[in-house]
Write an enzyme that holds these catalytic residues in place. Structure first.
Site, PDB file in Angstrom:
ATOM      1  N   LYS A   1       4.361  49.398  37.675  1.00 36.80           N
ATOM      2  CA  LYS A   1       3.255  50.330  37.946  1.00 36.80           C
ATOM      3  C   LYS A   1       2.106  49.646  38.682  1.00 36.80           C
ATOM      4  CE  LYS A   1       2.348  51.797  33.789  1.00 36.80           C
ATOM      5  NZ  LYS A   1       3.276  50.918  33.075  1.00 36.80           N
TER       6      LYS A   1
ATOM      7  N   ARG B   1      -1.709  58.371  27.487  1.00 35.72           N
ATOM      8  CA  ARG B   1      -0.776  57.631  26.632  1.00 35.72           C
ATOM      9  C   ARG B   1      -0.157  58.517  25.555  1.00 35.72           C
ATOM     10  NH1 ARG B   1      -0.816  52.110  27.182  1.00 35.72           N
ATOM     11  NH2 ARG B   1      -2.563  51.203  28.327  1.00 35.72           N
TER      12      ARG B   1
END
Length: 210
Positions: free
Chosen positions: A16, A87
């Site tokens: 990422k 998240r």
């Protein structure tokens, strides 16, 4: 092309950071990570307190505080790539309320591959440069090309810890992946190729989306 608003999902070791940097540089957008946003706004007052009060106590910063910090970071950006947030499901729902995303992309990598990537990582103890014993080794084993410092394996890069980090990611973030998948918004990118191959696929998905 307008500056896109992109959410990049993926487990630890999926790449990422590398791909977010590519997006930020290519499309001239902000790279927004939860950690950076919290550090940059650690004294921002929210109705639940400042991020600093939780960070200094060694506690997790609660969702409402993280949400406000991320919202402030996104409001200041013409376009962005969001990395490390949301998240959990409640954060994903909050994000839906505060912005319209152009693309939600998941870097899809097998767990076995992730374990190999993360346990093979080495970091310079002096300058912080990153290497990998298989994919990106230094010219001289154990020695940093940049500054000559000693290369070490971080404590959280041993196999047992890596597997636990991946389990935590699955437990917390799989509902987020399912949420976007169910909405028909998720684009899966094969994250097991070279960084250049992954970037080519990701860039094609961005071009299609915007």
């Amino acid at each position: 092309m307008s500056q896109p608003k992109i959410l990049l999902l993926g487990p630890p070791g999926a790449g990422k950071g590398t791909q977010s940097k590519n997006i930020a540089e290519t499309y001239d957008v902000d790279h927004v990570t939860t950690g950076d946003a919290l550090r940059a706004n650690k004294d921002m007052e929210t109705e639940h307190g400042t991020p600093r009060s939780f960070m200094e106590a060694g506690e997790l910063v609660p969702d409402p505080v993280v949400n406000e910090i991320v919202q402030a970071a996104l409001e200041d950006a013409d376009g962005f790539v969001l990395d490390g947030y949301p998240r959990n499901l409640s954060q994903a729902e909050y994000l839906d309320d505060i912005t319209d995303l152009d693309l939600v992309a998941l870097l899809d990598v097998d767990h076995g591959e992730l374990v190999d990537r993360l346990t093979g990582r080495r970091v310079c103890s002096e300058c912080g440069a990153n290497y990998h014993v298989e994919f990106s080794p230094p010219e001289e084993e154990g020695v940093c090309d940049e500054c000559g410092g000693e290369l070490i394996q971080r404590d959280d890069d041993n196999e047992e810890t890596v597997k636990e980090r991946l389990n935590v990611f699955d437990e917390n973030t799989q509902p987020v992946i399912d949420y976007y998948d169910d909405e028909g918004e998720l684009v899966r990118i094969d994250g097991e190729g070279t960084p250049d191959e992954v970037w080519a696929d990701l860039q094609a998905a961005i071009e299609d989306a915007v």
